[in-house]
Design an enzyme around this catalytic site. Structure first.
Site, PDB file in Angstrom:
ATOM      1  N   HIS A  16       0.638  -0.990   0.368  1.00 53.97           N
ATOM      2  CA  HIS A  16       0.191   0.011   0.444  1.00 53.97           C
ATOM      3  C   HIS A  16       1.090   1.677  -0.179  1.00 53.97           C
ATOM      4  O   HIS A  16       2.130   1.184   0.422  1.00 53.97           O
ATOM      5  CB  HIS A  16      -1.127   0.331   0.683  1.00 53.97           C
ATOM      6  CG  HIS A  16      -1.719   1.078   1.622  1.00 53.97           C
ATOM      7  ND1 HIS A  16      -2.988   1.171  -0.058  1.00 53.97           N
ATOM      8  CD2 HIS A  16      -1.885   2.267   2.189  1.00 53.97           C
ATOM      9  CE1 HIS A  16      -3.160   2.715   0.701  1.00 53.97           C
ATOM     10  NE2 HIS A  16      -2.851   2.684   1.576  1.00 53.97           N
ATOM     11  N   HIS A  28      -3.684   8.877   1.633  1.00 56.26           N
ATOM     12  CA  HIS A  28      -4.036   7.842   0.824  1.00 56.26           C
ATOM     13  C   HIS A  28      -5.183   8.021   0.600  1.00 56.26           C
ATOM     14  O   HIS A  28      -5.611   8.118   0.516  1.00 56.26           O
ATOM     15  CB  HIS A  28      -3.160   6.812   1.822  1.00 56.26           C
ATOM     16  CG  HIS A  28      -3.931   6.287   2.735  1.00 56.26           C
ATOM     17  ND1 HIS A  28      -4.541   4.996   2.920  1.00 56.26           N
ATOM     18  CD2 HIS A  28      -4.602   7.072   3.921  1.00 56.26           C
ATOM     19  CE1 HIS A  28      -4.661   5.109   4.101  1.00 56.26           C
ATOM     20  NE2 HIS A  28      -4.835   6.479   4.441  1.00 56.26           N
ATOM     21  N   CYS A 110      -3.533   3.327  -5.707  1.00 56.78           N
ATOM     22  CA  CYS A 110      -2.801   4.236  -4.161  1.00 56.78           C
ATOM     23  C   CYS A 110      -1.199   4.828  -4.655  1.00 56.78           C
ATOM     24  O   CYS A 110      -0.886   5.907  -4.606  1.00 56.78           O
ATOM     25  CB  CYS A 110      -2.798   2.947  -2.903  1.00 56.78           C
ATOM     26  SG  CYS A 110      -2.037   1.635  -3.195  1.00 56.78           S
TER      27      CYS A 110
END
Length: 159
Positions: A16, A28, A110
């Site tokens: 991530h 994010h 992301c």
């Protein structure tokens, strides 16, 4: 850690990505279930079987986003692109905060979000590697890989 640093959070099967914005905070892109833990692979889940959905731009404490997972500063595109000035990055952070945007596994995940904030360019090595491994694993690398690369480029342009 400096404002504008890209933070790679190891989630095991995928990473991530978040962008450090100071005071222990990161921005994010969070998937529909509200979790950054499902991230890259959430598009394949039974609740979200397509390759795209909506995501929310969220600001949280890095320690909360990492949630015990290992993380590191990883500005891996610094040799390719010049990072944008912090005031430009923070201006975009202010504009993006709380927005719901299109999330796409291969075209707007992301990592794409974070590289756009840092460099003004949207890239995802994770998505590129996924596509490459998919085609190598299925023995379709040749001409089909060229078509797939073109398709990913079209997705990036359409956003």
């Amino acid at each position: 850690m400096e404002i504008g640093d890209m933070i790679e959070i190891n989630r095991g099967e995928y990473n991530h990505w978040a962008l450090y914005i100071g005071n222990g905070d990161v921005i994010h892109l969070v998937t529909p279930d509200g979790s950054s833990k499902s991230g890259f692979w959430s598009a394949f889940s039974s609740s979200s079987p397509s390759l795209s959905c909506k995501g929310t731009v969220t600001i949280e404490k890095l320690k909360d986003v990492a949630a015990g997972s290992p993380y590191k500063t990883y500005n891996y595109l610094d040799n390719k692109y010049k990072p944008r000035p912090t005031d430009v990055i923070m201006g975009d952070v202010d504009k993006m905060r709380g927005r719901t945007i299109q999330y796409g596994l291969l075209g707007n995940n992301c990592e794409h979000f974070v590289t756009f904030l840092r460099y003004g360019k949207s890239e995802s090595q994770q998505a590129d590697d996924f596509m490459k491994n998919l085609f190598i694993g299925s023995g379709l690398l040749g001409g089909v890989a060229v078509v797939a690369t073109a398709a990913v480029a079209v997705i990036k342009v359409m956003k």
